[in-house]
Design a protein around this motif. Structure first.
Motif, mmCIF file in Angstrom:
data_model
loop_
_atom_site.group_PDB
_atom_site.id
_atom_site.type_symbol
_atom_site.label_atom_id
_atom_site.label_comp_id
_atom_site.label_asym_id
_atom_site.label_seq_id
_atom_site.Cartn_x
_atom_site.Cartn_y
_atom_site.Cartn_z
ATOM 1 N N LEU A 101 35.245 40.615 31.958
ATOM 2 C CA LEU A 101 36.412 40.466 31.721
ATOM 3 C C LEU A 101 37.227 41.668 31.519
ATOM 4 C CD1 LEU A 101 38.808 38.355 30.891
ATOM 5 C CD2 LEU A 101 37.690 38.767 28.620
ATOM 6 N N ALA A 102 38.280 41.877 32.481
ATOM 7 C CA ALA A 102 39.213 43.016 32.147
ATOM 8 C C ALA A 102 40.171 42.813 31.022
ATOM 9 C CB ALA A 102 39.980 43.343 33.356
ATOM 10 N N LEU A 103 39.997 43.442 29.811
ATOM 11 C CA LEU A 103 40.905 43.104 28.764
ATOM 12 C C LEU A 103 42.008 44.159 28.692
ATOM 13 C CD1 LEU A 103 37.982 42.614 25.998
ATOM 14 C CD2 LEU A 103 39.932 41.021 26.454
ATOM 15 N N ASP A 104 42.791 44.123 29.766
ATOM 16 C CA ASP A 104 44.152 44.850 29.741
ATOM 17 C C ASP A 104 45.021 44.368 29.061
ATOM 18 O OD1 ASP A 104 42.929 46.619 31.580
ATOM 19 O OD2 ASP A 104 43.320 45.451 33.297
ATOM 20 N N VAL A 105 45.029 43.929 27.749
ATOM 21 C CA VAL A 105 45.773 43.376 26.821
ATOM 22 C C VAL A 105 46.408 44.615 25.950
ATOM 23 C CG1 VAL A 105 45.010 40.990 27.067
ATOM 24 C CG2 VAL A 105 43.913 42.583 25.237
ATOM 25 N N VAL A 154 32.460 43.463 29.072
ATOM 26 C CA VAL A 154 33.876 43.579 29.357
ATOM 27 C C VAL A 154 34.140 44.839 29.852
ATOM 28 C CG1 VAL A 154 34.506 41.797 27.368
ATOM 29 C CG2 VAL A 154 34.470 44.401 26.911
ATOM 30 N N LYS A 155 35.468 45.006 30.135
ATOM 31 C CA LYS A 155 36.011 46.127 30.910
ATOM 32 C C LYS A 155 37.210 46.746 30.273
ATOM 33 C CE LYS A 155 38.279 46.782 34.868
ATOM 34 N NZ LYS A 155 39.485 47.701 34.418
ATOM 35 N N ILE A 156 37.096 47.770 29.397
ATOM 36 C CA ILE A 156 38.540 48.120 28.552
ATOM 37 C C ILE A 156 39.207 49.324 29.269
ATOM 38 C CG2 ILE A 156 39.132 48.885 26.546
ATOM 39 C CD1 ILE A 156 37.279 47.035 25.103
ATOM 40 N N LEU A 214 30.545 54.802 39.857
ATOM 41 C CA LEU A 214 31.175 55.686 40.739
ATOM 42 C C LEU A 214 32.458 54.712 41.285
ATOM 43 C CD1 LEU A 214 31.281 58.540 41.743
ATOM 44 C CD2 LEU A 214 30.248 57.830 43.538
ATOM 45 N N LEU A 215 33.416 55.046 41.306
ATOM 46 C CA LEU A 215 34.760 54.138 42.107
ATOM 47 C C LEU A 215 34.874 54.951 43.402
ATOM 48 C CD1 LEU A 215 36.783 52.187 41.936
ATOM 49 C CD2 LEU A 215 38.440 53.794 40.751
ATOM 50 N N THR A 216 34.400 53.817 44.244
ATOM 51 C CA THR A 216 34.533 54.131 45.716
ATOM 52 C C THR A 216 35.839 54.107 46.342
ATOM 53 O OG1 THR A 216 33.611 52.269 46.495
ATOM 54 C CG2 THR A 216 32.206 54.010 46.015
ATOM 55 N N GLU A 217 36.296 52.818 46.551
ATOM 56 C CA GLU A 217 37.342 52.404 47.158
ATOM 57 C C GLU A 217 38.245 51.453 46.327
ATOM 58 O OE1 GLU A 217 37.648 51.555 51.395
ATOM 59 O OE2 GLU A 217 39.141 49.938 51.230
ATOM 60 N N MET A 218 39.558 51.642 45.946
ATOM 61 C CA MET A 218 40.300 50.760 45.124
ATOM 62 C C MET A 218 40.472 49.418 45.937
ATOM 63 S SD MET A 218 42.126 53.401 42.671
ATOM 64 C CE MET A 218 42.567 51.934 41.405
ATOM 65 N N SER A 219 41.336 48.476 45.091
ATOM 66 C CA SER A 219 41.347 47.180 45.852
ATOM 67 C C SER A 219 42.890 46.815 46.329
ATOM 68 C CB SER A 219 41.091 46.006 44.755
ATOM 69 O OG SER A 219 41.832 46.343 43.631
ATOM 70 N N HIS A 220 43.783 47.733 45.613
ATOM 71 C CA HIS A 220 45.470 47.666 46.092
ATOM 72 C C HIS A 220 45.565 48.073 47.410
ATOM 73 C CE1 HIS A 220 45.117 51.678 44.739
ATOM 74 N NE2 HIS A 220 45.938 51.896 44.787
ATOM 75 N N SER A 280 33.043 44.494 41.452
ATOM 76 C CA SER A 280 34.161 44.186 42.395
ATOM 77 C C SER A 280 35.430 43.749 41.564
ATOM 78 C CB SER A 280 33.852 43.742 43.732
ATOM 79 O OG SER A 280 34.957 43.482 44.634
ATOM 80 N N PRO A 281 36.518 44.805 41.460
ATOM 81 C CA PRO A 281 37.778 43.998 40.972
ATOM 82 C C PRO A 281 38.702 43.705 42.124
ATOM 83 C CG PRO A 281 37.779 46.316 40.927
ATOM 84 C CD PRO A 281 36.710 46.000 41.559
ATOM 85 N N GLY A 282 39.757 43.023 41.743
ATOM 86 C CA GLY A 282 40.679 42.368 42.744
ATOM 87 C C GLY A 282 40.489 40.858 42.965
ATOM 88 N N VAL A 283 39.733 40.236 42.327
ATOM 89 C CA VAL A 283 39.441 38.665 42.264
ATOM 90 C C VAL A 283 40.686 38.083 41.606
ATOM 91 C CG1 VAL A 283 38.164 36.754 41.562
ATOM 92 C CG2 VAL A 283 37.114 38.815 42.590
ATOM 93 N N GLY A 284 41.210 36.915 42.113
ATOM 94 C CA GLY A 284 42.154 36.293 41.602
ATOM 95 C C GLY A 284 43.711 36.772 41.951
ATOM 96 N N ILE A 299 35.038 41.466 38.517
ATOM 97 C CA ILE A 299 35.873 42.013 37.313
ATOM 98 C C ILE A 299 37.046 40.888 37.526
ATOM 99 C CG2 ILE A 299 37.214 43.956 36.507
ATOM 100 C CD1 ILE A 299 35.327 45.702 37.798
ATOM 101 N N VAL A 300 37.550 40.316 36.414
ATOM 102 C CA VAL A 300 38.638 39.606 36.475
ATOM 103 C C VAL A 300 39.544 39.847 35.140
ATOM 104 C CG1 VAL A 300 39.494 37.247 36.851
ATOM 105 C CG2 VAL A 300 37.190 37.671 37.599
ATOM 106 N N GLY A 301 40.666 39.890 35.291
ATOM 107 C CA GLY A 301 41.538 39.985 34.307
ATOM 108 C C GLY A 301 42.678 38.990 34.099
#
Ligand code: 3DU
Length: 216
Positions: free
Chosen positions: A9-13, A33-35, A114-120, A171-175, A192-194
């Motif tokens: 869970l991405a806790l981007d609150v 969780v990811k903060i 290690l962050l390779t490629e981003m999702s945006h 992997s982020p970018g789901v949803g 990873i889902v936020g």
């Protein structure tokens, strides 16, 4: 690393109070969780300590660390001292910068991703041409954990091929960003889902729906 229900869970609150309210409802089904900056810049690293203490979950700090080695060391040191279990580190800054985070993490008994490629979409502009090289660098450095995009599964598959089956890929970018949970898990160990969870009127139901949609 065992991620319960394969969901981070991405806790981007904006407040620790909000993070706690969400975790009170969801923590039975999560152990990781990811903060990132949204919460830590508002509430300090204390928010990491608090979530860790309160729920005993694994906390991955997403600070996308991308500075010179000496500064990276200080950032990593403060992050692990606050109780983080892992730290997300950019690869494009080069091996010395990533190595500084890896060494500091190891000193604290922690790990790096290690962050390779981003999702945006903008990741295609500068990062994409070097993302596979970043993954190769990680392998050469002996890094075990990686982050790759769920929004471009052809690229995620390539990253998996480079890092090998034994590496751990999240992997982020789901949803909201368009990635599909089950399709992503063909290549990633966990998603990873936020926003799809914490912005839903019923976060418990949102989380359960994702769990029901994936093969565990
Ligand atoms: O799009 P969501 O709300 O599900 O959140 C995704 C999280 O993952 C968010 O914290 C974002 O900062 C992070 N992230 C990416 O979305 C894409 C990346 O390449 C790396 C991290």
């Amino acid at each position: 690393m065992e991620v319960k229900n394969k969901i981070i869970l991405a806790l981007d609150v904006p407040t620790t109070r909000k993070a706690i309210e969400i975790m009170d409802n969801l923590s039975d089904n999560l152990n990781t969780v990811k903060i990132g900056y949204p919460l830590v810049l508002a509430e300090g690293l204390e928010s990491v300590t608090r979530i860790k203490e309160e729920y005993g979950c694994r906390v991955i700090c997403d600070f996308k660390v991308a500075d010179i080695p000496a500064t990276n060391e200080k950032i990593a040191d403060a992050t692990f001292k606050a109780g983080a279990d892992a730290l997300i580190v950019h690869g494009f800054v080069g091996e010395d910068s990533a190595a500084s985070c890896l060494e500091t993490a190891t000193k604290h008994g922690g790990e790096i991703f290690l962050l390779t490629e981003m999702s945006h979409p903008g990741a295609a502009q500068f990062l994409q041409p070097v993302s596979m090289d970043i993954a190769r660098m990680g392998v050469k450095m002996g890094i075990h954990n990686y982050v790759g995009p769920s929004t471009r599964l052809d690229r995620l598959k390539k990253i998996r091929n480079i890092i090998g089956e034994d590496s751990f890929l999240i992997s982020p970018g789901v949803g909201v960003q368009g990635g599909d949970p089950q399709d992503t898990l063909e290549f990633a160990n966990a998603i990873i889902v936020g926003r799809s969870i914490y912005l839903d009127n019923d976060p418990v139901n949102a989380l359960n729906s994702i769990i029901d949609s994936i093969e565990l």
